[in-house]
Scaffold this motif. Structure first.
Motif, short mmCIF file in Angstrom:
data_model
loop_
_atom_site.label_atom_id
_atom_site.label_comp_id
_atom_site.label_asym_id
_atom_site.label_seq_id
_atom_site.Cartn_x
_atom_site.Cartn_y
_atom_site.Cartn_z
N ASP A 84 -22.24 44.71 34.45
CA ASP A 84 -20.85 45.12 34.22
C ASP A 84 -20.23 45.58 35.54
O ASP A 84 -20.33 46.74 35.91
N PRO A 85 -19.63 44.65 36.26
CA PRO A 85 -19.07 45.02 37.57
C PRO A 85 -17.60 45.41 37.49
O PRO A 85 -16.90 45.44 38.50
N LYS A 130 -4.83 50.37 23.78
CA LYS A 130 -6.00 50.38 22.90
C LYS A 130 -7.29 50.43 23.73
O LYS A 130 -7.42 49.70 24.71
N LEU A 131 -8.19 51.30 23.33
CA LEU A 131 -9.48 51.34 24.02
C LEU A 131 -10.39 50.28 23.40
O LEU A 131 -10.55 50.21 22.18
N LEU A 132 -10.97 49.50 24.24
CA LEU A 132 -11.76 48.37 23.75
C LEU A 132 -13.22 48.76 23.56
O LEU A 132 -13.74 49.66 24.22
N LEU A 133 -13.86 48.04 22.66
CA LEU A 133 -15.30 48.21 22.49
C LEU A 133 -15.99 47.33 23.53
O LEU A 133 -15.43 46.32 23.97
N ASP A 134 -17.17 47.74 23.94
CA ASP A 134 -17.83 47.03 25.03
C ASP A 134 -18.44 45.71 24.55
O ASP A 134 -19.53 45.68 23.98
N VAL A 135 -17.71 44.66 24.80
CA VAL A 135 -18.16 43.34 24.33
C VAL A 135 -19.45 42.92 25.03
O VAL A 135 -20.29 42.23 24.43
N GLY A 136 -19.65 43.38 26.26
CA GLY A 136 -20.85 42.99 27.00
C GLY A 136 -22.10 43.54 26.35
O GLY A 136 -23.08 42.82 26.10
N GLY A 172 -33.93 32.89 31.14
CA GLY A 172 -33.12 34.04 31.54
C GLY A 172 -31.65 33.84 31.22
O GLY A 172 -31.10 32.75 31.39
N ILE A 173 -31.05 34.91 30.74
CA ILE A 173 -29.59 34.87 30.52
C ILE A 173 -28.97 35.98 31.35
O ILE A 173 -29.40 37.13 31.29
N GLY A 174 -27.99 35.64 32.13
CA GLY A 174 -27.22 36.65 32.86
C GLY A 174 -25.86 36.77 32.19
O GLY A 174 -25.16 35.77 32.00
N LEU A 175 -25.52 37.97 31.82
CA LEU A 175 -24.24 38.19 31.13
C LEU A 175 -23.38 39.09 32.00
O LEU A 175 -23.79 40.20 32.37
N GLU A 185 -14.57 39.11 44.31
CA GLU A 185 -15.64 40.09 44.12
C GLU A 185 -16.48 39.75 42.89
O GLU A 185 -17.68 39.98 42.87
N ALA A 186 -15.81 39.21 41.90
CA ALA A 186 -16.53 38.85 40.67
C ALA A 186 -17.62 37.81 40.97
O ALA A 186 -18.63 37.73 40.26
N GLN A 187 -17.42 37.04 42.04
CA GLN A 187 -18.43 36.04 42.40
C GLN A 187 -19.78 36.68 42.68
O GLN A 187 -20.83 36.14 42.39
N ARG A 188 -19.72 37.85 43.28
CA ARG A 188 -20.98 38.53 43.62
C ARG A 188 -21.76 38.85 42.36
O ARG A 188 -22.97 38.67 42.29
#
Ligand SMILES: Nc1ncnc2c1ncn2[C@@H]1O[C@H](COP(=O)(O)OP(=O)(O)OP(=O)(O)O)[C@@H](O)[C@H]1O
Ligand SMILES: O=P(O)(O)OC[C@H]1O[C@](O)(CO)[C@@H](O)[C@@H]1O
Length: 767
Positions: free
Chosen positions: A458-459, A404-410, A318-321, A300-303
């Motif tokens: 962010d999928p 631990k709750l993570l910070l949104d690295v994205g 263009g940058i896709g993150l 699914e991550a491929q999509r």
């Protein structure tokens, strides 16, 4: 206090019985509120409760016959003479798969590789041959000859806990249908919303009909939750409702909870089997080959990656993150990256990176945009958390389960890239040392800034909320069925595939540690060469990783050298926790012989907790999952073609003695060999880093060369591409150069003897 179950070797049991030692007593009732131990119903044997790992025959559908055969077949004296039996902490770890060199001792090294074997062997049907270390049932731990539970007396319940994962509904469906169709069990309940549902919600009645098509839906029809694990309340409810089979689907937290439930059940002497089915989309559960849902997630991550690529390539610079799941490990990010081929940079928690300065992410982005006009970055959610913490001071927060709750690295990275990604390389003459050097200067001058578009995708929840794909569906089915057969036989365990075989694993084995991507391993090297990204690692980083690997492996060696009793296998031991002062009454599944307390205590004492426990628990097979699936075969295939051309260095220490010839084809997984493998992996990475880039921290003060920026990247990338091949090639060299000294060594003699046995075995095989 925890109680534990220890199966003693037969001699110890007999010796203790002769010494007149009595039954171990349950002395765990320190609270009046706790329910007392229950004697088994008259005429009913105690549950075997052995969570000793049982090897089920290869490729076979896991059924009770296979369970029975596991002990009867494999440990026959006759057979045992012909197999390499290692008696260790983990029971009987057998190398039951013959090695090609057993049959053809003088086979040239290159021909002993699996790949070439299949191509060149005149006997193509001769099975190859990788070393396979397996858990086997203890010799004295006979698997019951019959199903422990009668169909009509089974009251089973199913619970799902933790985060979502593709395949949860398939496992639920197959548990219900499997119990119903295979064992005619019809009293099956669903516990709603995780552990807390045991004591705070109504139980759902489940039938084969009601779950018929749930596998087509994502999520879990039972609901799930974090937190709320109250062992006592849960077991009270199990007891009150007469549940005697508990199927628990969830990640490492859930399996820890299952273990607590198991111990409490055991403490109370209830006739209840607890079956854990490990789940995590992150694929970081120790010991098992793979957790269900992982394949689906990667697919699914491929999509998302594809969308990011389309967006990026349709814009100017263009940058896709793309952010993917992976709290502590980057398996999804790594495999999705390798699968996609559209990714230019993959960032994972295991591999630290830095943004600014030479060799940093920004420099790479700048270069990549200049080369390609677009790029795709994949980042695992746990990556760069230390960097974020430096720029966004945030209080440590936890979820209900204490994670631990993570910070949104994205988001953070998107923001940083927007702000910072623009450097101008200015060649300057450094007056003080009269050297030409490259100075990186951040250019804030608008006119010089390049146009750049970044799209953040962010999928994460999308990839875990979907139904499982075909291969995961099959895997879920096998896991569910395996769990049913084990529970019907009265065992408590976590199920999983270990080295491609179905196994019943003690709970603590899968929870005491976590799999991580090894950045000194070839898979990560492959990723680096596939994306062409910098490793972001300095020589110091690599050295540190290498040292850590070595330390972990030498701990394993040391631990295994201690040779704890083979039968100390069952739940609740193995140094993971403090051995209990008093043990639950133990009954051998076959003999019903109680374990004498003193004997049990002896065994316990060998299991005193030590700092190595985490590694200890993994020593026999845990290396295997860390080396990503199919690693050996792939390496060999690639390396054979490339090794000769790429070997540039052969100064490594030869592997000692007999192992050398084994290492050639498929590195066997003894602790010693594991250490050697780790060492050469690390060295490979070291080679890579030596020409690589230092972080701003490490690299400060190093002489720099004009124009080296881009060139060095190429060199580093090329080096990283060679990495995977080199370490393999080195193995070969080691074998060749180590052969002479090795020939005289005692190990070599052992190997010769072993090969003799191999010949015998071959005769038997063909007969
Ligand atoms: N050490 C523990 N002992 C007992 N119960 C635990 C323990 N750790 C977690 N649990 C319980 O297990 C359940 C699930 O735990 P958690 O939220 O950590 O998810 P998980 O099983 O690790 O799955 P995921 O991979 O989705 O995070 C929760 O109900 C939690 O209370
Ligand atoms: O947002 P939730 O449901 O707490 O889950 C998020 C976590 O669950 C996982 O998917 C599995 O552990 C992690 O990758 C992620 O950090």
């Amino acid at each position: 206090m925890a109680s534990s179950h220890i199966i003693l070797p037969k001699e110890e049991e007999e010796a203790a019985a002769e010494a007149g030692l009595g039954v171990a007593v349950e002395a765990d009732h320190d609270s009046p509120a706790q329910r007392p131990f229950q004697e088994p119903a008259p005429g009913k044997a105690a549950l075997p409760f052995s969570a000793t790992c049982v090897r089920i025959s290869r490729d076979s559908y896991p059924n009770l016959r296979a369970l029975r055969n596991a002990s009867a077949l494999d440990l026959h004296e006759d057979d045992a003479a012909f197999v390499k039996v290692e008696e260790g902490d983990y029971g009987y770890v057998l190398d039951d798969v013959p090695h090609l060199t057993d049959y053809l001792p003088d086979l040239p090294v290159s021909a002993a590789t699996p790949f070439l074997c299949s191509l060149l062997a005149p006997w193509p049907d001769l099975l190859f041959l990788g070393e396979n270390w397996q858990y086997f049932v203890n010799a004295d731990d006979t698997v019951p000859e019959k199903v422990y539970f009668e169909s009509e007396e089974v009251k089973a319940c199913i619970v799902t806990c933790g985060g979502l994962c593709p395949g949860l509904n398939t496992v639920i469906r197959e548990l219900v249908c499997g119990l119903s169709h295979m064992y005619n069990v019809n009293d099956i309940f669903g516990i709603q919303n995780g552990y807390k549902g045991f004591y705070s919600s109504n139980y759902l009645t489940m039938t084969a009909k009601s779950v018929n098509d749930i596998h087509k839906r994502g999520g879990t029809v039972l609901g799930t939750s974090r937190g709320g694990h109250d062992t006592k309340k849960i077991v009270d409810n199990i007891q009150d409702r007469g549940i005697n089979q508990v199927y628990i689907i969830g990640g490492d937290g859930t399996q820890k909870g299952a273990y607590e439930i198991y111990k409490e059940i055991r403490r109370r002497g209830l006739q209840v089997a607890v079956a854990g089915i490990p789940k995590t989309i992150d694929n970081d559960i120790a010991v098992i080959d793979k957790s269900f849902g992982f394949d689906t997630a990667v697919e699914e991550a491929q999509r998302a990656i594809n969308a990011a690529h389309v967006e990026a390539s349709s814009a100017e610079n263009g940058i896709g993150l793309v952010k993917l799941m992976g709290r502590y490990s980057g398996f999804i990010a790594m495999y999705a990256t390798l699968a996609s081929r559209d990714v230019d940079c993959c960032l994972i928690p295991e591999s630290p990176f830095y943004l600014e300065g030479e060799g940093g992410l920004f420099e790479y982005i700048d270069r990549r945009l200049k080369e390609n006009n677009h790029m795709v970055i994949v980042v695992a959610e746990g990556a760069g958390q230390d960097l974020i913490a430096q720029s966004i001071p945030a209080a440590d927060q936890q979820d209900a389960s204490g994670n631990k709750l993570l910070l949104d690295v994205g988001l953070w990275l998107t923001h940083k890239i927007k702000l910072d990604v623009n450097y101008v390389y200015i060649c300057t003459l450094d007056a003080s040392c009269m050297q030409v050097s490259v100075k990186l200067t951040r250019d804030y001058c608008k006119s010089k800034k390049m146009e750049m578009t970044i799209k953040y995708i962010d999928p994460t929840y999308m990839i875990r909320a979907i139904p499982s794909n075909a291969s995961d569906n099959v895997y879920c089915t096998l896991l569910a069925h395996s769990a049913i057969h084990g529970a019907m036989a009265g065992y408590s365990f976590t199920v999983g595939m270990v080295n491609g075989r179905h196994a019943y694993i003690p709970f603590h084995r899968v929870t005491s540690t976590r799999n991580k991507v090894r950045i000194t391993d070839r898979m990560w090297a492959r990723l680096l060469s596939s994306t062409n990204q910098p490793s972001f690692l300095s020589k110091e980083d690599i050295d540190a990783a290498r040292e850590a690997d070595k330390a972990a492996n030498s701990r394993k060696n040391g631990d295994n050298a201690k040779k704890k009793p083979a039968s100390v296998l069952a739940n609740g031991t193995n140094g993971v926790e403090t051995p209990p002062a008093a043990l639950t009454p133990l009954r051998h599944p076959a003999t019903e012989a109680p374990v004498p307390p003193s004997a049990a205590a002896d065994v316990s004492s060998t299991m005193a907790p030590d700092s190595d426990s985490a590694d200890d628990t993994r020593a026999a097979v845990a290396d295997q999952p860390e080396q990503q699936p199919s690693e050996e075969t792939e390496i060999t295939q690639e390396a054979d073609g490339a090794a000769a051309a790429t070997v540039t260095k052969s100064s490594e220490e030869p592997a000692s003695g007999a192992n050398a010839s084994w290492t050639a084809a498929t590195p066997p997984m003894t602790p010693e060999r594991g250490a050697a493998a780790a060492a050469h992996d690390s060295e490979g990475s070291d080679t890579q880093s030596a020409g690589g880039r230092g972080s701003p921290l490490h690299g400060e003060g190093k002489p720099r060369h004009a124009g080296a920026g881009v060139k060095r990247d190429d060199v580093a990338a090329a080096k990283s591409r060679l990495l995977a091949f080199r370490s393999f090639a080195r193995d070969k060299k080691v074998i060749k150069s180590g052969g002479a000294e090795a020939a005289a060594s005692p190990e070599r003699e052992g190997a010769a003897e072993h090969k003799e046995k191999g010949k015998e075995r071959r005769k038997r095989f063909w007969k």
